[in-house]
Write a protein that holds these residues in place. Sequence first.
Motif, PDB file in Angstrom:
ATOM      1  N   UNK A 176      29.389 -49.686 -77.400  1.00  0.00           N
ATOM      2  CA  UNK A 176      28.042 -50.113 -77.781  1.00  0.00           C
ATOM      3  C   UNK A 176      27.096 -48.962 -77.476  1.00  0.00           C
ATOM      4  N   UNK A 177      27.026 -48.015 -78.381  1.00  0.00           N
ATOM      5  CA  UNK A 177      26.299 -46.779 -78.136  1.00  0.00           C
ATOM      6  C   UNK A 177      24.875 -46.742 -78.646  1.00  0.00           C
ATOM      7  N   UNK A 178      24.491 -47.651 -79.524  1.00  0.00           N
ATOM      8  CA  UNK A 178      23.142 -47.626 -80.072  1.00  0.00           C
ATOM      9  C   UNK A 178      23.108 -47.087 -81.485  1.00  0.00           C
ATOM     10  N   UNK A 179      21.912 -46.952 -82.033  1.00  0.00           N
ATOM     11  CA  UNK A 179      21.763 -46.588 -83.451  1.00  0.00           C
ATOM     12  C   UNK A 179      21.797 -45.092 -83.760  1.00  0.00           C
ATOM     13  N   UNK A 180      22.027 -44.237 -82.766  1.00  0.00           N
ATOM     14  CA  UNK A 180      21.933 -42.790 -82.981  1.00  0.00           C
ATOM     15  C   UNK A 180      22.930 -42.247 -83.993  1.00  0.00           C
ATOM     16  N   UNK A 230      37.092 -55.708 -71.772  1.00  0.00           N
ATOM     17  CA  UNK A 230      35.716 -55.563 -72.260  1.00  0.00           C
ATOM     18  C   UNK A 230      34.744 -55.559 -71.100  1.00  0.00           C
ATOM     19  N   UNK A 231      33.637 -54.898 -71.319  1.00  0.00           N
ATOM     20  CA  UNK A 231      32.467 -54.954 -70.451  1.00  0.00           C
ATOM     21  C   UNK A 231      31.264 -54.783 -71.364  1.00  0.00           C
ATOM     22  N   UNK A 232      30.054 -54.815 -70.885  1.00  0.00           N
ATOM     23  CA  UNK A 232      28.901 -54.737 -71.799  1.00  0.00           C
ATOM     24  C   UNK A 232      28.813 -53.458 -72.640  1.00  0.00           C
ATOM     25  N   UNK A 233      29.494 -52.404 -72.233  1.00  0.00           N
ATOM     26  CA  UNK A 233      29.399 -51.137 -72.958  1.00  0.00           C
ATOM     27  C   UNK A 233      30.644 -50.850 -73.786  1.00  0.00           C
ATOM     28  N   UNK A 234      31.833 -51.164 -73.269  1.00  0.00           N
ATOM     29  CA  UNK A 234      33.080 -50.775 -73.906  1.00  0.00           C
ATOM     30  C   UNK A 234      33.988 -51.985 -74.126  1.00  0.00           C
ATOM     31  N   UNK A 235      34.601 -52.009 -75.305  1.00  0.00           N
ATOM     32  CA  UNK A 235      35.630 -52.997 -75.620  1.00  0.00           C
ATOM     33  C   UNK A 235      36.880 -52.219 -76.006  1.00  0.00           C
ATOM     34  N   UNK A 254      32.714 -48.536 -91.151  1.00  0.00           N
ATOM     35  CA  UNK A 254      33.951 -47.811 -90.898  1.00  0.00           C
ATOM     36  C   UNK A 254      34.706 -47.661 -92.223  1.00  0.00           C
ATOM     37  N   UNK A 255      35.199 -46.455 -92.498  1.00  0.00           N
ATOM     38  CA  UNK A 255      35.921 -46.167 -93.741  1.00  0.00           C
ATOM     39  C   UNK A 255      37.418 -46.391 -93.558  1.00  0.00           C
ATOM     40  N   UNK A 256      38.001 -47.023 -94.570  1.00  0.00           N
ATOM     41  CA  UNK A 256      39.429 -47.334 -94.577  1.00  0.00           C
ATOM     42  C   UNK A 256      40.018 -46.887 -95.905  1.00  0.00           C
ATOM     43  N   UNK A 273      29.455 -48.195 -82.053  1.00  0.00           N
ATOM     44  CA  UNK A 273      28.740 -49.276 -82.738  1.00  0.00           C
ATOM     45  C   UNK A 273      27.342 -49.424 -82.170  1.00  0.00           C
ATOM     46  N   UNK A 274      26.477 -50.012 -82.940  1.00  0.00           N
ATOM     47  CA  UNK A 274      25.112 -50.312 -82.512  1.00  0.00           C
ATOM     48  C   UNK A 274      25.076 -51.743 -81.964  1.00  0.00           C
ATOM     49  N   UNK A 275      25.664 -51.931 -80.772  1.00  0.00           N
ATOM     50  CA  UNK A 275      25.638 -53.224 -80.113  1.00  0.00           C
ATOM     51  C   UNK A 275      26.600 -54.265 -80.669  1.00  0.00           C
ATOM     52  N   UNK A 276      27.524 -53.863 -81.529  1.00  0.00           N
ATOM     53  CA  UNK A 276      28.428 -54.826 -82.178  1.00  0.00           C
ATOM     54  C   UNK A 276      29.898 -54.560 -81.861  1.00  0.00           C
ATOM     55  N   UNK A 277      30.198 -53.868 -80.789  1.00  0.00           N
ATOM     56  CA  UNK A 277      31.575 -53.472 -80.503  1.00  0.00           C
ATOM     57  C   UNK A 277      32.504 -54.676 -80.343  1.00  0.00           C
ATOM     58  N   UNK A 278      32.094 -55.686 -79.589  1.00  0.00           N
ATOM     59  CA  UNK A 278      32.975 -56.833 -79.380  1.00  0.00           C
ATOM     60  C   UNK A 278      33.153 -57.624 -80.672  1.00  0.00           C
ATOM     61  N   UNK A 279      32.078 -57.822 -81.414  1.00  0.00           N
ATOM     62  CA  UNK A 279      32.160 -58.542 -82.685  1.00  0.00           C
ATOM     63  C   UNK A 279      33.076 -57.808 -83.651  1.00  0.00           C
TER      64      UNK A 279
END
Length: 139
Positions: free
Chosen positions: A51-55, A33-38, A99-101, A10-16
Motif C-alpha cells: 500500500x504505497x500510495x498514488x505516486x 498481511x499488515x496495514x502496509x504489506x500483503x 496490472x498488465x497481463x 497499490x494505492x491502498x488496495x493491496x489486500x483487495x
Amino acid sequence: MNSLYPCLWFDGQAKTAAAYYCSIFPNSKITSENPIVVRFELNGFQFMGLNGGPQYQFSAANSYVVECDTQEEIDHYWGKLGTNGVYNQCGWLDDQYGVSWQIVPAILGELMADPEKAPRVMQAFMQMSKFDIETLMNA
C-alpha cells in the motif's frame, strides 16, 4: 537461498487486489498481511502487495504472462482478469488495478518456431485481442 518475487505497488488496495487475484488462480492464498504489506501466492508463486500510495502507476512495461494449455483456460483468465479492466491486442490486458497481463497459449512458442507456419500464425494473432488456439493452429 534468497527468495525472488515481485512487489506490486497499490494505492491502498493491496489486500483487495491480493484477494481478487487469489480468487482467480488455483492454489492461491494470502499468506500474511499488515496495514502496509500483503504477501500472497498465486498458483504457488510468491507476490507482495504494498500500500504505497498514488505516486506510482503500473504500465505495460512490466507484465505477467499466463501460459494456458486450453482455450477454456484462456477464456477463464481473459474474462476474470479483464473484468473492469482494458482489453488490448495480442492477448494483453490491463486489469482493474492497472496490472498488465499476457494471456497466451502455451503452444504459441512451438507454433512460432516453425519457419513456414510462423508468419501465418503471427498474422493471425496480430488481428486478435483474446487468443484463439484453434485459429492459430489452423493458420
